[in-house]
Write a protein that holds these residues in place. Sequence first.
Motif, PDB file in Angstrom:
ATOM      1  N   SER A  22       0.833  -1.215   0.000  1.00 22.22           N
ATOM      2  CA  SER A  22       0.000   0.000   0.000  1.00 22.22           C
ATOM      3  C   SER A  22       0.863   1.259   0.000  1.00 22.22           C
ATOM      4  O   SER A  22       0.500   2.262  -0.620  1.00 22.22           O
ATOM      5  N   ALA A  25       1.961   1.715  -3.579  1.00 23.91           N
ATOM      6  CA  ALA A  25       0.832   2.184  -4.381  1.00 23.91           C
ATOM      7  C   ALA A  25       0.533   3.661  -4.112  1.00 23.91           C
ATOM      8  O   ALA A  25       0.356   4.449  -5.050  1.00 23.91           O
ATOM      9  N   GLU A  26       0.488   4.046  -2.848  1.00 19.85           N
ATOM     10  CA  GLU A  26       0.212   5.445  -2.507  1.00 19.85           C
ATOM     11  C   GLU A  26       1.301   6.373  -3.033  1.00 19.85           C
ATOM     12  O   GLU A  26       1.010   7.489  -3.487  1.00 19.85           O
ATOM     13  N   LEU A  29       0.851   6.770  -6.849  1.00 22.05           N
ATOM     14  CA  LEU A  29      -0.289   7.644  -7.132  1.00 22.05           C
ATOM     15  C   LEU A  29       0.025   9.098  -6.807  1.00 22.05           C
ATOM     16  O   LEU A  29      -0.356  10.005  -7.557  1.00 22.05           O
ATOM     17  N   GLN A  59      -2.088  -2.066  -9.672  1.00 23.89           N
ATOM     18  CA  GLN A  59      -3.269  -1.205  -9.843  1.00 23.89           C
ATOM     19  C   GLN A  59      -2.901   0.281  -9.824  1.00 23.89           C
ATOM     20  O   GLN A  59      -3.575   1.094 -10.445  1.00 23.89           O
ATOM     21  N   ALA A  60      -1.829   0.638  -9.157  1.00 21.29           N
ATOM     22  CA  ALA A  60      -1.389   2.034  -9.105  1.00 21.29           C
ATOM     23  C   ALA A  60      -0.684   2.459 -10.392  1.00 21.29           C
ATOM     24  O   ALA A  60      -0.360   3.629 -10.559  1.00 21.29           O
ATOM     25  N   LYS A  61      -0.451   1.521 -11.283  1.00 21.83           N
ATOM     26  CA  LYS A  61       0.094   1.762 -12.620  1.00 21.83           C
ATOM     27  C   LYS A  61       1.502   2.365 -12.652  1.00 21.83           C
ATOM     28  O   LYS A  61       1.737   3.395 -13.295  1.00 21.83           O
TER      29      LYS A  61
END
Length: 166
Positions: A22, A25-26, A29, A59-61
């Motif tokens: 996470s 991901a954060e 983003l 998912q965060a690409k």
Amino acid sequence: LSLSYAVITSVTRDDLADGGASHFAETILAIKKKNPGTKVEVLIPDFNGDEKALAAVVQAKPDVISHNLETVEALYPQIRRPKANYRRSLEVLAKAKEKGMITKSGLMLGLGEKEEEIIQTLSDLRKVSSDLLTMGQYLQPTKTNASTQKYYSPQQFDRLKRIALS
């Protein structure tokens, strides 16, 4: 900072339920929000094989997902941390590739690996369709770390590059 390319990494976070996924991901983003033109590469741990953790990062690409094998399979028990697993590391790269990611790995050379083991590792990376590879000279950082067994010349690195590209 007006960066065009950022590489995000961290120490292994096995103390966190998601292995730090996470946080990766954060961070991806946040960078993309602040500067959409910045390419982001993440150098991730194996997340202990947790596919949900990997999916959160995907998912965060990020533009590139990197996971370093670091060494050949035979040296994994002595070089990598105790819970690391060569086959699981390859699986992380394979799963990221299956999810459409550009994948990258890295090897440290000079730890006592044999050329045929390097070639097998290159073959293993090709089998999981890894896109990018870095190979560098290992230098012993402290007396408590593994000692450097061999220094590779620029010509030897060029030879390994040709082998890898073939």
